[in-house]
Scaffold this motif. Structure first.
Motif, short mmCIF file in Angstrom:
data_model
loop_
_atom_site.label_atom_id
_atom_site.label_comp_id
_atom_site.label_asym_id
_atom_site.label_seq_id
_atom_site.Cartn_x
_atom_site.Cartn_y
_atom_site.Cartn_z
N ASP A 79 -6.56 -21.80 -28.21
CA ASP A 79 -6.62 -20.44 -27.70
C ASP A 79 -5.25 -19.96 -27.24
OD1 ASP A 79 -7.65 -18.01 -26.87
OD2 ASP A 79 -8.33 -18.78 -24.93
N GLY A 80 -4.55 -20.79 -26.48
CA GLY A 80 -3.21 -20.42 -26.01
C GLY A 80 -2.24 -20.26 -27.18
N PHE A 81 -2.36 -21.14 -28.15
CA PHE A 81 -1.51 -21.10 -29.34
C PHE A 81 -1.74 -19.80 -30.11
CE2 PHE A 81 -0.57 -22.17 -33.77
CZ PHE A 81 0.64 -22.85 -33.67
N ALA A 82 -3.01 -19.47 -30.37
CA ALA A 82 -3.35 -18.26 -31.11
C ALA A 82 -2.91 -17.01 -30.36
CB ALA A 82 -4.86 -18.21 -31.37
N THR A 83 -3.09 -17.01 -29.05
CA THR A 83 -2.70 -15.85 -28.24
C THR A 83 -1.21 -15.59 -28.32
OG1 THR A 83 -4.52 -16.20 -26.69
CG2 THR A 83 -2.64 -14.91 -25.89
N ARG A 84 -0.42 -16.66 -28.29
CA ARG A 84 1.04 -16.50 -28.35
C ARG A 84 1.47 -15.99 -29.72
NH1 ARG A 84 4.93 -14.60 -27.64
NH2 ARG A 84 6.96 -15.42 -26.97
N LEU A 85 0.84 -16.48 -30.78
CA LEU A 85 1.15 -15.98 -32.12
C LEU A 85 0.81 -14.50 -32.24
CD1 LEU A 85 -0.10 -18.84 -34.50
CD2 LEU A 85 2.25 -18.37 -33.75
N GLU A 86 -0.32 -14.11 -31.65
CA GLU A 86 -0.73 -12.70 -31.70
C GLU A 86 0.26 -11.81 -30.96
OE1 GLU A 86 -5.57 -13.32 -32.03
OE2 GLU A 86 -4.61 -13.24 -30.08
N GLU A 87 0.80 -12.29 -29.86
CA GLU A 87 1.79 -11.51 -29.12
C GLU A 87 3.05 -11.29 -29.95
OE1 GLU A 87 0.60 -13.10 -24.62
OE2 GLU A 87 2.40 -13.85 -25.62
N ASP A 88 3.44 -12.31 -30.70
CA ASP A 88 4.70 -12.22 -31.44
C ASP A 88 4.56 -11.47 -32.76
OD1 ASP A 88 7.55 -13.05 -31.72
OD2 ASP A 88 6.78 -14.11 -33.47
N TYR A 89 3.49 -11.76 -33.50
CA TYR A 89 3.36 -11.22 -34.86
C TYR A 89 2.45 -9.99 -34.98
CZ TYR A 89 5.67 -15.45 -36.56
OH TYR A 89 6.58 -16.46 -36.80
#
Length: 316
Positions: free
Chosen positions: A70-80
């Motif tokens: 969840d944390g990994f996906a959230t960070r990717l969503e913030e960047d991309y």
């Protein structure tokens, strides 16, 4: 495929002459900061993504792994994706003895998820959490069962496998992570094992955020040329003004009125500008189509450079 902006901001703009002839095309240079490949070497810009986490027999470990994903996906969503929930999150039961680094496994996940890129988090190895001092919460009113706070620390090892179906190398990449992180848990004064274990998801979420850093896009300054005709149709000047302000949709609208010009040179230049606008708007495939049209009407010297950069930044 997701539409994603390739540039961050305009830093310099300067005029450049394409030719020193009356009524010849001219150009000005924009120098934006452009997204580049991540530290992992993968270029994920404009690609759809899915994150899969494996579940085992221990509930606490599964909750920890879910939090990592969840944390990994959230960070990717913030960047991309500008914070939009665009990264798919999936879970899958682990099979004893299975090798999840095998390409066939990741390809199957690509097909089932419908994503361009899949990240697979293996079942992590988590050490028994350690607790620090338990202190009374100060400065605010709290319920009796949350009046005390304890720092919980845990060391863990995790593995993530990545397969990018659009990567020319066509291989699974494996990354190992090992870290000691902490989180705060609240109790009535003497934290139970359940209280301590409740801190693991918070630690996992932090771990996921940190793990994503390897896959975030890099940035570098580059330059691109926008063509215009001084003193020609107003659409050239209006399009240039909108491009100067990075209002690419409006700039493209102006240039679209020029693609049927009687002059092959002007048709080519208009198509080139539209290609640039499409690229800056996060549509590299459409940009390449417009460059093909520009080259067909009349190849211009700067077209090859733009084509090269589109392929470079979009991973084509």
């Amino acid at each position: 495929m997701e539409k994603t902006s390739f540039f961050r901001r305009l830093t310099i703009l300067a005029p450049v002459l394409l030719a020193l002839v009356s009524c010849a095309p001219q150009a000005f240079v924009i120098r934006p900061e452009m997204r580049t490949a991540s530290k992992s070497g993968l270029n994920l810009l404009g690609k759809s993504m899915g994150v899969v986490y494996l579940t085992g027999k221990e509930t606490a470990v599964n909750e920890f792994n879910e939090a990592i994903a969840d944390g990994f996906a959230t960070r990717l969503e913030e960047d991309y994706f500008g914070g939009q929930q665009e990264v798919g999150l999936f879970k899958m039961p682990a099979i004893d003895g299975a090798d999840y680094s095998v390409k066939d496994t990741l390809v199957k996940l690509i097909l089932e998820s419908g994503k361009d890129v899949v990240f697979l988090f293996d079942v992590p190895i988590i050490d028994e959490p350690e607790t620090g001092k338990t202190l009374k919460v100060a400065g605010r009113r709290v319920s009796p069962d949350s009046a005390y706070v304890t720092n919980v620390t845990s060391h863990f090892v995790t593995k993530v496998y990545v397969y990018d179906s659009m990567n020319k190398e066509d291989q699974v990449l494996a990354f190992n992570g090992e870290k000691t992180l902490s989180a705060e848990v609240y109790s009535g004064g003497s934290p139970t094992r359940a209280d301590v274990m409740a801190g693991l998801p918070a630690i996992g979420y932090k771990a996921g955020i940190l793990a994503a850093n390897t896959f975030l896009s890099g940035w570098k300054q580059d330059y691109f040329q926008v063509i215009y005709y001084d003193g020609a149709e107003s659409a050239w000047n209006k399009g240039a003004e909108k491009a100067y302000s990075f209002e690419w949709d409006k700039a493209i609208e102006e240039w679209m009125t020029l693609v049927n010009s009687k002059s092959a040179e002007k048709r080519s230049c208009a198509a080139y500008n539209i290609a640039l606008g499409c690229f800056m708007s996060g549509l590299p495939d459409l940009a390449l189509e417009w460059l093909d049209r520009s080259d067909k009407d009349m190849p211009i010297s700067i077209s090859k450079d733009l084509r090269k950069k589109i392929k470079e930044y979009s991973g084509r």
